[in-house]
Write an enzyme that holds these catalytic residues in place. Structure first.
Site, PDB file in Angstrom:
ATOM      1  N   GLU A 171       0.816  -1.218   0.000  1.00 43.16           N
ATOM      2  CA  GLU A 171       0.000   0.000   0.000  1.00 43.16           C
ATOM      3  C   GLU A 171       0.849   1.267   0.000  1.00 43.16           C
ATOM      4  O   GLU A 171       1.143   1.820   1.057  1.00 43.16           O
ATOM      5  CB  GLU A 171      -0.916   0.019   1.231  1.00 43.16           C
ATOM      6  CG  GLU A 171      -2.045  -0.980   1.165  1.00 43.16           C
ATOM      7  CD  GLU A 171      -3.025  -0.858   2.324  1.00 43.16           C
ATOM      8  OE1 GLU A 171      -2.758  -0.087   3.276  1.00 43.16           O
ATOM      9  OE2 GLU A 171      -4.062  -1.530   2.276  1.00 43.16           O
ATOM     10  N   GLU A 259      -6.318  -7.237  -0.724  1.00 42.15           N
ATOM     11  CA  GLU A 259      -6.595  -7.094   0.713  1.00 42.15           C
ATOM     12  C   GLU A 259      -7.926  -6.397   0.897  1.00 42.15           C
ATOM     13  O   GLU A 259      -8.182  -5.348   0.307  1.00 42.15           O
ATOM     14  CB  GLU A 259      -5.481  -6.278   1.387  1.00 42.15           C
ATOM     15  CG  GLU A 259      -5.499  -6.373   2.910  1.00 42.15           C
ATOM     16  CD  GLU A 259      -4.482  -5.445   3.566  1.00 42.15           C
ATOM     17  OE1 GLU A 259      -3.265  -5.683   3.407  1.00 42.15           O
ATOM     18  OE2 GLU A 259      -4.911  -4.471   4.215  1.00 42.15           O
TER      19      GLU A 259
END
Ligand code: IDC
Length: 331
Positions: A171, A259
């Site tokens: 991320e 995710e």
């Protein structure tokens, strides 16, 4: 007497036949990898060796350094029985005993855990995503050098595995986690991986904690078998983010939801089933792969296992949290 004998052999034969049938049905279902082979990217879709869409249904470990006890065959087998076909091994780079800030010995421990996880998944015919889990290090370029060395090593090591995928930056976020920086990082790491491993799918994170797939869609990377990560947490992220995902998918960007959680973005707080269902129908509509955070019994609502359950396999439905129960029904 003869008649009786015939009847017995007939019954025996039928019994054997049904055992064989059950066995065959079971083993056909037993392995996603044996049936689907190496996954590939075709347009916006993740497809199997025959070009048919394949939907990744995964569970992500918590950080490998936090919860190593779930990285084992029995745990994965119990997940497989509940419809999971993919395991994501989340290796933090900076947080708690991360790969980039905890010394050489711990790097070896983490690599050994990854190897254990890959072997377990392989023996069960499951796919496995090796996730370079950047988080507080929002700019993937921060640890480019370490990432290069790591991916060179493991891409080579798992070169002949059909079931391994690489997620090169969990991320990206913050002022420096821009698509420009991600592109530059990704081009380097993709070259590194491709110099030793020609085919495995490489998943690239997107800006703003892997939410800005629109930026990737506007300026995608060159090369084959590259997919983009999209992440959401159902209690925090709603229709506006679903719109973003949908328009990227419509534009033809290959996206994998590597995710997601049912909780708030913190990993804790309210679990929102209503929003999770909306996300689920969107992912189903576009046959998007998805991986749920997280396989642990940590006292936080994104965990799939209840805090008071110390089992690392053989869970019953009542051992799962609200999020876990939802997930295994959805899978
Ligand atoms: C969270 C964990 C939490 C841990 C924290 C570390 O759930 O137990 O203390 O990381 O900073 C992400 C990240 C993922 C986060 C998760 C929940 O990829 O590492 O895990 N999340 O906050 N992105 C959005 C949410």
């Amino acid at each position: 007497m003869k008649k009786n004998y015939n009847l017995k052999t007939n019954i025996l034969f039928l019994l054997l036949l049904s055992i064989c049938f059950l066995f065959a049905a079971n083993s056909a279902q037993a392995s996603s990898v044996s049936a689907n082979g190496q996954l590939q990217v075709n347009g916006s879709q993740i497809v199997n060796k025959n070009g048919k869409p394949f939907v990744i249904k995964g569970v992500s470990t918590h950080g490998l350094s936090w919860y190593p006890q779930y990285v084992q065959k029995k745990s994965f087998q119990s997940l497989k029985k509940r419809g999971v076909n993919t395991i994501r091994l989340a290796m933090y780079t900076e947080e708690y005993n991360g790969y980039c800030n905890s010394g050489k010995d711990n790097q070896k421990n983490l690599e050994a855990l990854i190897d254990k996880g890959v072997k377990a998944a392989t023996s069960l015919g499951m796919y496995v995503i090796i996730d370079w889990h950047i988080l507080s290090d929002g700019n993937p370029l921060t640890h480019k050098k370490e990432a290069k060395a790591f991916f060179k090593k493991i891409a080579k090591k798992y070169n002949n595995h059909k079931n391994v995928l690489f997620e090169i930056c969990n991320e990206p976020n913050g002022g420096e986690g821009t698509w420009k920086n991600i592109r530059s990082y990704a081009n380097t790491i993709i070259n590194t991986i491709r110099s030793v491993n020609k085919k495995a799918i490489i998943i690239v994170g997107t800006p703003t904690w892997s939410q800005d797939v629109d930026q990737a869609a506007a300026n995608p990377l060159k090369g084959k078998n590259i997919a983009y990560a999209f992440h959401f947490y159902a209690s925090t992220h709603k229709q506006d983010l679903r719109n973003k995902l949908e328009s990227a998918a419509k534009k033809g960007l290959p996206v994998i939801v590597t995710e997601f959680g049912l909780s708030e973005a913190s990993g804790n707080g309210t679990v929102n089933i209503k929003e999770a269902n909306k996300w689920n129908s969107l992912m189903n509509r576009y046959k998007l792969g998805r991986v749920c955070w997280n396989l642990s019994n940590k006292t936080e609502s994104s965990s799939l296992i209840k805090a008071n359950c110390n089992k690392t396999s053989g869970w019953k439905m009542e051992d799962f949290t609200k999020a876990g129960k939802w997930l295994f029904k959805a899978y």
